[in-house]
Design a protein around this motif. Sequence first.
Motif, PDB file in Angstrom:
ATOM      1  N   VAL A 147      70.427  66.748 -86.031  1.00  0.00           N
ATOM      2  CA  VAL A 147      71.207  67.845 -86.630  1.00  0.00           C
ATOM      3  C   VAL A 147      71.462  69.021 -85.688  1.00  0.00           C
ATOM      4  N   THR A 148      70.984  68.907 -84.438  1.00  0.00           N
ATOM      5  CA  THR A 148      71.281  69.990 -83.479  1.00  0.00           C
ATOM      6  C   THR A 148      72.109  69.472 -82.297  1.00  0.00           C
ATOM      7  N   SER A 149      72.558  68.219 -82.380  1.00  0.00           N
ATOM      8  CA  SER A 149      73.221  67.611 -81.213  1.00  0.00           C
ATOM      9  C   SER A 149      74.530  68.319 -80.840  1.00  0.00           C
ATOM     10  N   GLN A 150      75.089  69.108 -81.776  1.00  0.00           N
ATOM     11  CA  GLN A 150      76.363  69.798 -81.465  1.00  0.00           C
ATOM     12  C   GLN A 150      76.154  71.026 -80.586  1.00  0.00           C
ATOM     13  N   TRP A 151      74.888  71.423 -80.355  1.00  0.00           N
ATOM     14  CA  TRP A 151      74.635  72.610 -79.523  1.00  0.00           C
ATOM     15  C   TRP A 151      74.019  72.139 -78.201  1.00  0.00           C
ATOM     16  N   PRO A 152      74.806  72.138 -77.101  1.00  0.00           N
ATOM     17  CA  PRO A 152      74.317  71.552 -75.846  1.00  0.00           C
ATOM     18  C   PRO A 152      73.150  72.316 -75.218  1.00  0.00           C
ATOM     19  N   ASN A 153      72.976  73.576 -75.573  1.00  0.00           N
ATOM     20  CA  ASN A 153      71.876  74.337 -74.950  1.00  0.00           C
ATOM     21  C   ASN A 153      70.605  74.357 -75.809  1.00  0.00           C
ATOM     22  N   VAL A 154      70.545  73.459 -76.793  1.00  0.00           N
ATOM     23  CA  VAL A 154      69.333  73.368 -77.626  1.00  0.00           C
ATOM     24  C   VAL A 154      68.568  72.108 -77.254  1.00  0.00           C
ATOM     25  N   ARG A 155      67.286  72.279 -76.940  1.00  0.00           N
ATOM     26  CA  ARG A 155      66.421  71.149 -76.571  1.00  0.00           C
ATOM     27  C   ARG A 155      65.302  71.047 -77.603  1.00  0.00           C
ATOM     28  N   ILE A 156      64.967  69.823 -77.970  1.00  0.00           N
ATOM     29  CA  ILE A 156      63.938  69.595 -78.995  1.00  0.00           C
ATOM     30  C   ILE A 156      62.673  69.058 -78.324  1.00  0.00           C
ATOM     31  N   ASP A 157      61.537  69.575 -78.738  1.00  0.00           N
ATOM     32  CA  ASP A 157      60.280  69.122 -78.136  1.00  0.00           C
ATOM     33  C   ASP A 157      59.149  69.306 -79.154  1.00  0.00           C
ATOM     34  N   SER A 158      57.977  68.799 -78.804  1.00  0.00           N
ATOM     35  CA  SER A 158      56.807  69.025 -79.679  1.00  0.00           C
ATOM     36  C   SER A 158      55.631  69.430 -78.812  1.00  0.00           C
ATOM     37  N   TRP A 159      54.606  69.971 -79.483  1.00  0.00           N
ATOM     38  CA  TRP A 159      53.452  70.477 -78.739  1.00  0.00           C
ATOM     39  C   TRP A 159      52.239  70.494 -79.649  1.00  0.00           C
ATOM     40  N   HIS A 160      51.155  69.976 -79.133  1.00  0.00           N
ATOM     41  CA  HIS A 160      49.899  70.036 -79.902  1.00  0.00           C
ATOM     42  C   HIS A 160      49.009  71.046 -79.194  1.00  0.00           C
ATOM     43  N   GLY A 161      49.045  72.261 -79.631  1.00  0.00           N
ATOM     44  CA  GLY A 161      48.227  73.285 -78.966  1.00  0.00           C
ATOM     45  C   GLY A 161      48.793  74.650 -79.275  1.00  0.00           C
ATOM     46  N   LEU A 162      48.378  75.614 -78.475  1.00  0.00           N
ATOM     47  CA  LEU A 162      48.857  76.979 -78.704  1.00  0.00           C
ATOM     48  C   LEU A 162      50.312  77.112 -78.263  1.00  0.00           C
ATOM     49  N   LEU A 163      51.076  77.784 -79.089  1.00  0.00           N
ATOM     50  CA  LEU A 163      52.483  78.029 -78.775  1.00  0.00           C
ATOM     51  C   LEU A 163      52.621  78.750 -77.436  1.00  0.00           C
ATOM     52  N   VAL A 164      51.758  79.715 -77.201  1.00  0.00           N
ATOM     53  CA  VAL A 164      51.896  80.506 -75.959  1.00  0.00           C
ATOM     54  C   VAL A 164      51.622  79.659 -74.718  1.00  0.00           C
ATOM     55  N   ASP A 165      50.795  78.617 -74.847  1.00  0.00           N
ATOM     56  CA  ASP A 165      50.546  77.753 -73.681  1.00  0.00           C
ATOM     57  C   ASP A 165      51.806  76.975 -73.319  1.00  0.00           C
ATOM     58  N   TYR A 166      52.521  76.527 -74.357  1.00  0.00           N
ATOM     59  CA  TYR A 166      53.803  75.842 -74.101  1.00  0.00           C
ATOM     60  C   TYR A 166      54.769  76.814 -73.412  1.00  0.00           C
ATOM     61  N   CYS A 167      54.837  78.025 -73.953  1.00  0.00           N
ATOM     62  CA  CYS A 167      55.769  79.023 -73.397  1.00  0.00           C
ATOM     63  C   CYS A 167      55.435  79.317 -71.938  1.00  0.00           C
ATOM     64  N   ARG A 168      54.137  79.463 -71.654  1.00  0.00           N
ATOM     65  CA  ARG A 168      53.713  79.753 -70.280  1.00  0.00           C
ATOM     66  C   ARG A 168      54.110  78.599 -69.349  1.00  0.00           C
ATOM     67  N   GLU A 169      53.799  77.380 -69.787  1.00  0.00           N
ATOM     68  CA  GLU A 169      54.067  76.206 -68.952  1.00  0.00           C
ATOM     69  C   GLU A 169      55.560  76.032 -68.648  1.00  0.00           C
ATOM     70  N   HIS A 170      56.388  76.439 -69.619  1.00  0.00           N
ATOM     71  CA  HIS A 170      57.838  76.242 -69.458  1.00  0.00           C
ATOM     72  C   HIS A 170      58.582  77.534 -69.128  1.00  0.00           C
ATOM     73  N   HIS A 171      57.845  78.563 -68.757  1.00  0.00           N
ATOM     74  CA  HIS A 171      58.432  79.848 -68.355  1.00  0.00           C
ATOM     75  C   HIS A 171      59.384  80.404 -69.423  1.00  0.00           C
ATOM     76  N   ILE A 172      58.924  80.370 -70.660  1.00  0.00           N
ATOM     77  CA  ILE A 172      59.715  80.892 -71.779  1.00  0.00           C
ATOM     78  C   ILE A 172      59.207  82.297 -72.119  1.00  0.00           C
ATOM     79  N   GLY A 173      60.112  83.259 -72.152  1.00  0.00           N
ATOM     80  CA  GLY A 173      59.708  84.652 -72.332  1.00  0.00           C
ATOM     81  C   GLY A 173      59.892  85.193 -73.727  1.00  0.00           C
ATOM     82  N   ALA A 174      60.573  84.446 -74.604  1.00  0.00           N
ATOM     83  CA  ALA A 174      60.846  84.997 -75.939  1.00  0.00           C
ATOM     84  C   ALA A 174      60.723  83.928 -77.025  1.00  0.00           C
TER      85      ALA A 174
END
Length: 156
Positions: free
Chosen positions: A53-80
């Motif tokens: 249901v998000t395939s129409q937006w090319p800049n949206v990527r789907i992923d999953s994570w088992h752990g702290l949200l902030v660890d994912y953000c840190r690992e992927h250099h996500i600031g917001a």
Amino acid sequence: MCPGSYDPVTNGHLDIIERAAGLFDEVVVAVLVNKSKKSLFTVDERLEMLREVTSQWPNVRIDSWHGLLVDYCREHHIGAIVKGLRAVSDFDYELQMAQMNQRLSGVETLFMSTNPLYSFLASSLVKEVATYGGDVSNLLPPKIEQRLLERLAEQS
Ligand code: PNS
């Protein structure tokens, strides 16, 4: 980062994802485990539905994570982190998480006001209404509604 349980994705989630995709170069929609909720769909099923249901937006990527949200953000250099606020009732818990995440990592949380059309909408409520045969057709994309009804039928 638009994190959530997405069990399953609703039109309310999609409204926030679409608006975030209009503001940022890239948006990661991550399925995270919320330990206080029992899930209806597996993480893989939720990923598949989100991709559909998000395939129409090319800049949206789907992923999953088992752990702290902030660890994912840190690992992927996500600031917001972007979150939708439906009502004042969301605010206490969301503020608490935003402050904890800020304290843990420095990552900022930006709140978007939910489209008033969806201010009452929550996956948990949709599941409850659908369980008892209520009409949820305007609250979810048709393919997701179909998957939800199938899953509930399997369980009954
Ligand atoms: O859709 P939800 O259930 O409201 O989303 C909540 C979610 C999954 C985003 C939140 O529980 C979360 O971030 N979980 C991952 C684990 C984590 O980082 N917990 C600490 C939050 S301060």
